[in-house]
Design an enzyme around this catalytic site. Structure first.
Site, PDB file in Angstrom:
ATOM      1  CG  HIS A  93      -1.682   1.234   1.442  1.00  0.00           C
ATOM      2  ND1 HIS A  93      -1.699   1.892   2.644  1.00  0.00           N
ATOM      3  CD2 HIS A  93      -2.463   1.958   0.604  1.00  0.00           C
ATOM      4  CE1 HIS A  93      -2.455   2.967   2.543  1.00  0.00           C
ATOM      5  NE2 HIS A  93      -2.932   3.032   1.312  1.00  0.00           N
ATOM      6  CD  GLU A 105      -2.660   2.961  -3.383  1.00  0.00           C
ATOM      7  OE1 GLU A 105      -3.164   4.084  -3.156  1.00  0.00           O
ATOM      8  OE2 GLU A 105      -3.036   1.909  -2.818  1.00  0.00           O
ATOM      9  CG  HIS A 106       0.188   6.288  -0.260  1.00  0.00           C
ATOM     10  ND1 HIS A 106      -0.293   7.377   0.445  1.00  0.00           N
ATOM     11  CD2 HIS A 106      -0.757   5.323  -0.124  1.00  0.00           C
ATOM     12  CE1 HIS A 106      -1.457   7.078   0.993  1.00  0.00           C
ATOM     13  NE2 HIS A 106      -1.757   5.818   0.665  1.00  0.00           N
ATOM     14  CD  GLU A 139       2.699   9.696   0.757  1.00  0.00           C
ATOM     15  OE1 GLU A 139       1.466   9.507   0.639  1.00  0.00           O
ATOM     16  OE2 GLU A 139       3.249  10.787   0.502  1.00  0.00           O
TER      17      GLU A 139
END
Length: 292
Positions: free
Chosen positions: A101, A104-105, A181
């Site tokens: 995940h 993906e960011h 992030e």
């Protein structure tokens, strides 16, 4: 990004939808009652595979990328692109829980051709809005990138294909961007806490007994998200973001992929999707995949 927690089919694709209403086949007008009666009288052979959509085109490039093409008349003059990577949280190692995940960011935080936030800035400058037109999600079994771009001018459509290629194998993983992030993803983890999460913690070990699905929720573990080494994130990308695990969706009207592109986009200039993807060759799968 949207985060899914239901198991999905393991696959990778490229998808594109482009309008061309004039080339749609003429379909007979049917009343609602005639459709219902036809459905009631239809005999279904459940031993047969689900029929492939007759309006869609499927093919595979020399490097292994599978593409699907289907007509889309609305909205006009836009292409709906999808890059579907057949890898999700189920493939994470113990030190990577949550990194499918997180990866993906990172697709929106720097690529070879769009450093830092330039990708989002460019797309928003041509009318693509983050959220409804530009998004992504991660599940147990797949990661899907979503993009809508105009088909006119041709350069904007071609740039959309370049973006898909960058997502596929040209992320830059700048250390500063990874660290920025962390807080975003951990906040997404925090927002997911609540009654639903408490119930998942109780039911998943029973629903997916003795399976990695019980232990690999896509959001991952906070204690890993806080301290993971950058190399762990890059390793997941190298191991699983591979053309042989990837699908794409250019949706146009023609039955022949090349002919379709030439005919549909001849007024815009010839755009050859293989130009963007055939340069990335298939390699050996890094590890054996156990049955999950």
């Amino acid at each position: 990004m949207r985060l899914l927690t239901a198991p999905l089919i393991w696959a990778t694709f490229l998808f594109v939808c482009v309008d061309s209403y004039a080339q749609l086949p003429k379909l007979p007008k049917l009343s609602a009652s005639s459709i219902r009666n036809a459905e009631r009288n239809k005999v279904v052979d459940f031993n047969q595979p689900i029929p492939f959509d007759s309006m869609a085109v499927k093919g595979t490039l020399e490097n292994g990328l599978t593409y699907y093409i289907r007509p889309n008349s609305k909205p006009e003059k836009y292409a709906e692109l999808r890059l579907v990577v057949n890898a999700g949280s189920i493939l994470e190692d113990e030190d990577q829980q949550g990194l499918a995940h997180f990866l993906e960011h990172m697709a929106f935080n720097g690529t070879k051709n769009f450093p830092k936030n330039e990708l989002v800035d460019y797309l928003e400058s041509i009318g693509t809005k983050f959220g409804p037109h530009l998004n992504a999600y991660t599940s147990f079994d797949e990661t899907v990138y979503i993009l809508r771009v105009p088909t006119e001018p041709a350069e904007q459509f071609a740039t959309g294909l370049q973006i898909l290629e960058d997502w596929a194998h040209n992320l830059t993983f700048e250390g500063e961007e990874i660290e920025k992030e962390r807080g975003v993803v951990i906040e997404e983890w925090r927002q997911g806490l609540g009654a639903d999460e408490r119930m998942r913690q109780e039911t998943f070990p029973k629903t997916y007994y003795n399976s990695r699905y019980a232990k690999r929720l896509p959001i991952g573990k906070k204690e890993i998200l806080e301290v993971f080494d950058h190399e762990s994130l890059k390793r997941f990308y190298r191991d699983w973001n591979r053309i042989e695990f990837t699908f794409s969706n250019p949706f146009f009207w023609s039955r022949n992929f090349t002919k379709l592109l030439i005919n549909h986009l001849k007024s815009l200039g010839y755009i050859n999707i293989s130009h963007y993807y055939n340069g990335h060759q298939v390699g050996a799968v890094p590890v054996s995949v156990e049955a999950f």
